[in-house]
Design a protein around this motif. Structure first.
Motif, short mmCIF file in Angstrom:
data_model
loop_
_atom_site.label_atom_id
_atom_site.label_comp_id
_atom_site.label_asym_id
_atom_site.label_seq_id
_atom_site.Cartn_x
_atom_site.Cartn_y
_atom_site.Cartn_z
N THR A 158 30.10 34.81 36.59
CA THR A 158 30.41 35.87 37.55
C THR A 158 29.14 36.66 37.85
O THR A 158 28.15 36.61 37.11
CB THR A 158 31.46 36.83 36.98
OG1 THR A 158 30.92 37.50 35.83
CG2 THR A 158 32.73 36.08 36.59
N GLU A 182 30.81 39.30 44.51
CA GLU A 182 31.12 38.07 43.78
C GLU A 182 30.93 36.84 44.68
O GLU A 182 31.29 36.85 45.84
CB GLU A 182 32.57 38.12 43.28
CG GLU A 182 32.89 37.06 42.24
CD GLU A 182 32.20 37.35 40.92
OE1 GLU A 182 31.14 36.72 40.67
OE2 GLU A 182 32.69 38.20 40.16
N TYR A 274 40.74 36.14 36.34
CA TYR A 274 39.86 37.00 37.12
C TYR A 274 40.58 38.26 37.57
O TYR A 274 40.00 39.35 37.59
CB TYR A 274 39.30 36.26 38.34
CG TYR A 274 38.19 37.02 39.01
CD1 TYR A 274 36.88 36.89 38.56
CD2 TYR A 274 38.45 37.87 40.08
CE1 TYR A 274 35.85 37.61 39.17
CE2 TYR A 274 37.42 38.59 40.69
CZ TYR A 274 36.13 38.46 40.22
OH TYR A 274 35.12 39.19 40.82
N SER A 277 40.62 40.39 34.11
CA SER A 277 39.39 40.81 33.42
C SER A 277 38.13 40.61 34.24
O SER A 277 37.03 40.78 33.72
CB SER A 277 39.25 40.03 32.11
OG SER A 277 39.05 38.65 32.39
N LYS A 278 38.28 40.25 35.53
CA LYS A 278 37.14 39.94 36.39
C LYS A 278 36.27 38.84 35.80
O LYS A 278 35.04 38.85 35.91
CB LYS A 278 36.30 41.19 36.67
CG LYS A 278 37.06 42.24 37.49
CD LYS A 278 37.45 41.67 38.85
CE LYS A 278 38.20 42.68 39.70
NZ LYS A 278 39.60 42.89 39.25
N THR A 301 48.50 39.80 41.46
CA THR A 301 47.24 40.44 41.83
C THR A 301 46.71 39.74 43.08
O THR A 301 47.28 38.74 43.53
CB THR A 301 46.19 40.33 40.70
OG1 THR A 301 45.77 38.95 40.59
CG2 THR A 301 46.76 40.79 39.36
N TRP A 303 44.34 37.92 43.19
CA TRP A 303 43.68 36.68 42.80
C TRP A 303 44.64 35.66 42.15
O TRP A 303 44.29 34.50 42.06
CB TRP A 303 42.53 36.97 41.82
CG TRP A 303 41.41 37.73 42.46
CD1 TRP A 303 40.33 37.22 43.09
CD2 TRP A 303 41.27 39.15 42.54
NE1 TRP A 303 39.52 38.21 43.57
CE2 TRP A 303 40.07 39.42 43.24
CE3 TRP A 303 42.03 40.23 42.10
CZ2 TRP A 303 39.62 40.71 43.51
CZ3 TRP A 303 41.58 41.52 42.36
CH2 TRP A 303 40.39 41.75 43.07
N ILE A 316 35.92 33.88 42.52
CA ILE A 316 36.14 34.31 41.13
C ILE A 316 34.92 34.01 40.27
O ILE A 316 34.95 34.26 39.05
CB ILE A 316 37.40 33.64 40.54
CG1 ILE A 316 37.23 32.12 40.48
CG2 ILE A 316 38.64 34.02 41.34
CD1 ILE A 316 38.34 31.41 39.71
#
Length: 374
Positions: A158, A182, A274, A277-278, A301, A303, A316
């Motif tokens: 990331t 991102e 993602y 917690s990204k 979400t 994502w 992501i």
């Protein structure tokens, strides 16, 4: 006979007085030099002085040149010399003398200033071979290639992970003032020199991705289920997170392209992670990596491709060139599903029933491993 008269005393006195009162003779005045002659003598003297001074300087220069070109005794070795940006000749000469790399900072500066080479030093780190004359040291600094370091970004990292790694790179300087969103960086190995800015490396990565997607986009397959470069990057990032095997990227890309064409949800686990917690690893209470919970799969979400149609809101991760190429030119395939096969790769299926069997096989492998099996 008459006796001659004695001279009159008065007359004698008068004669003596006359002699005493005559002014003394002055010496004849010297002949004055013409003005032009004086100027000529001045310049002759000045020329003589300049000649003597020039002879002294040339003599000193010859001695300095001898010492400048002399190679001192010593064992063969290499040292790394750092020349920071903006370093002048004087300060560099003092450093070299203090470090024992040259014998005289004064001679080092004198020769280069006389020869007009005081601005020839470049910034960077240089490997200097010793023992070496002062001339050789200068040439290695002025004409040598600076030492370069490699900053490697693995595929699928990331942007936050890449920035953290850049901030930890001690040979880079400065803060990252323009952090990209991102998916805007191309994973690759980038070369830099000590003292380069972190932002310059970020800019290299961003430019590299632009060039990569531009080149691949022009040769993309027809009738892809997405229409923009950004959408291609989003899908490539999912492919990148689903497999780390070079030989599987194209087949995984084909699965997702086929699902998009049929209006099926992508149902990719990394998209769930993602959204939570990204992209950071999910950890249990024991600090170990854990799997997804049912509540997380059901959590909607922007994502979570189990809960939304089409592509996620953003990439992501940062996909590599191979993943981008795979989604732009996927192989012809009927595959719609894949699951881990226990070897680090995946088992692919074109039908749901076949996929169920592959999943059952994977669950068995998981159970056997939990019991201490192979």
């Amino acid at each position: 006979m008459h006796k001659p008269k004695a001279p009159s005393k008065k007359l004698q006195f008068s004669t003596a007085k006359t002699l005493e009162t005559q002014p003394p003779k002055r010496p004849a005045p010297r002949a004055k030099l013409p003005k032009r002659s004086k100027i000529a003598l001045f310049f002759i003297g000045l020329f003589a002085l300049l000649t003597i001074a020039a002879a002294g300087i040339l003599g000193s220069y010859a001695v300095f040149q001898y010492r400048y070109n002399a190679v001192p005794d010593g064992e063969q070795r290499s040292v790394v010399v750092d020349v920071p940006r903006g370093t002048g000749l004087s300060s560099m000469a003092e450093r070299l003398e203090n470090d024992g790399l040259i014998t005289s900072a004064f001679i080092f500066k004198f020769v280069h200033k006389i020869e007009g080479r005081e601005a020839g030093l470049k910034a960077g780190e240089f490997e200097i071979k010793l023992p070496a004359s002062m001339k050789s040291v200068y040439e290695q600094l002025a004409n040598g290639k600076p030492i370069q370091y490699g900053f490697t970004v693995p595929e699928g990292r990331t942007t936050a992970q890449i920035i953290a790694k850049l901030n930890a790179a001690q040979k880079l300087t400065g803060q990252i003032t323009d952090s990209p969103p991102e998916g805007r960086l191309l994973p690759e190995t980038y070369l830099y020199m000590r003292g380069d800015s972190r932002q310059s490396v970020v800019d290299q990565m961003r430019i590299a991705q632009d060039k990569t997607i531009d080149a691949l986009w022009d040769n993309r397959a027809p009738d892809l289920p997405f229409t923009t470069k950004r959408e291609a990057i989003i899908l490539a990032s999912i492919v990148e997170k689903e497999t780390g095997l070079d030989g599987e990227r194209a087949r995984v890309a084909a699965v997702f392209v086929n699902r998009l064409r049929r209006g099926m949800r992508l149902e990719s686990d990394p998209t769930i992670i993602y959204g939570i917690s990204k992209g950071e690893i999910l950890l249990g209470r024991d600090g170990r990596q854990r799997g997804l919970r049912r509540s997380e799969i059901d959590l909607k979400t922007d994502w979570n491709t189990y809960q939304i149609d089409g592509l996620p809101l953003t990439p992501i991760a940062n996909p590599g060139k191979a993943a981008i190429a795979a989604v732009l030119n996927p192989p012809v395939s009927n595959d719609l599903f894949f699951v881990a096969d226990g070897t680090g790769g995946h088992a692919f299926a074109g039908t749901y029933d076949e996929h169920v069997r592959n999943v059952a096989q994977w669950r068995k492998i998981e159970r056997d491993r939990a019991l201490g099996g192979p």
